[in-house]
Write an enzyme that holds these catalytic residues in place. Sequence first.
Site, PDB file in Angstrom:
ATOM      1  N   ARG A 163      -1.701   1.955  -7.885  1.00 13.91           N
ATOM      2  CA  ARG A 163      -1.681   3.314  -7.826  1.00 13.91           C
ATOM      3  C   ARG A 163      -2.481   3.803  -9.287  1.00 13.91           C
ATOM      4  NH1 ARG A 163       3.953   5.673  -6.876  1.00 13.91           N
ATOM      5  NH2 ARG A 163       2.832   7.600  -6.804  1.00 13.91           N
ATOM      6  N   ASP A 164      -2.619   2.680 -10.308  1.00 12.50           N
ATOM      7  CA  ASP A 164      -3.437   3.107 -11.613  1.00 12.50           C
ATOM      8  C   ASP A 164      -4.469   2.094 -11.673  1.00 12.50           C
ATOM      9  OD1 ASP A 164      -2.092   5.386 -12.727  1.00 12.50           O
ATOM     10  OD2 ASP A 164      -0.341   4.336 -12.862  1.00 12.50           O
ATOM     11  N   PHE A 165      -5.262   1.727 -10.634  1.00 16.21           N
ATOM     12  CA  PHE A 165      -5.892   0.632 -10.550  1.00 16.21           C
ATOM     13  C   PHE A 165      -7.500   0.689 -11.410  1.00 16.21           C
ATOM     14  CE2 PHE A 165      -8.156  -2.829  -7.884  1.00 16.21           C
ATOM     15  CZ  PHE A 165      -7.455  -4.032  -8.560  1.00 16.21           C
TER      16      PHE A 165
END
Length: 275
Positions: A163-165
Amino acid sequence: MRDDLAREIGEEDLLDWGRRVAAEVPAEDVYRAREGRRTVRLLRNGRAYFLKYHGGIGWGEIFKNLSQLRLPILGAGNEYRAVNLLRALGVDTMTVAAYARAGLNPARQRSLIVTDELTGTVSLEDYCRDWRASPPPFALRQKLIRKVADSARRMHEAGVNHRDFYLCHFHLDPATLHRSSPRCYLIDLHRAQLRDKVPQRWLVKDLAGLYFSAMDTGLTQRDLLRFLRHYQPGGLRQAVAPRRFFWRSVEKGALALYRKDHGVAPPGGPWEQRQ
């Protein structure tokens, strides 16, 4: 709780210790303080740690997230499970020194996770910042693309999406660059989701984020194909034809993120001819 922290904490309750320490550290050691979560750096007996203390986000924040179709982050549990799973899969990531959780009420649940500081590392965002103007040796570029693709593949195949890649959440140990597979640690997993299988829209979001964060590094068509070959089970044969619409969605998402963040189209690259 690992022995080194157990000696530091003594008889004090772990969550009480975490709340107290998170509130007492100097301002320069506070890395984030928002939505009931406080992330701080600690130095104890010559050893550095990062502590994330979750003190409960309240029902207001929970309903706000749900109204925006976002899953609220209730505590450190997701990060703890994701770190342990990725380590078991052979993905370089953080090392947990302590974890605790208390409370059944989701709005008031308290939890913490303590991890060892990654010393001597640099984020791939910073490491690759000048690659467009000063391209690295071919072997180095190939090695790092293969490493990131392998980490992404293992994570997604195991049912985890980050999700914060972004490249900034990969931390490279430059001292290991002589190896065929250098150490490159995936961090900041507090928003990770764990399922039996990652839904396609979350795969697209993860990979679009990664692609977007690499668009200023001078990527070439061969670089993208190299990533696909190592990420996609079955290699390029499966990636290029059967899943071409999936990868087109990834590219569209990355371009949209770039325009939203920078206000302009990305610099010339393999996506340019399809805009």
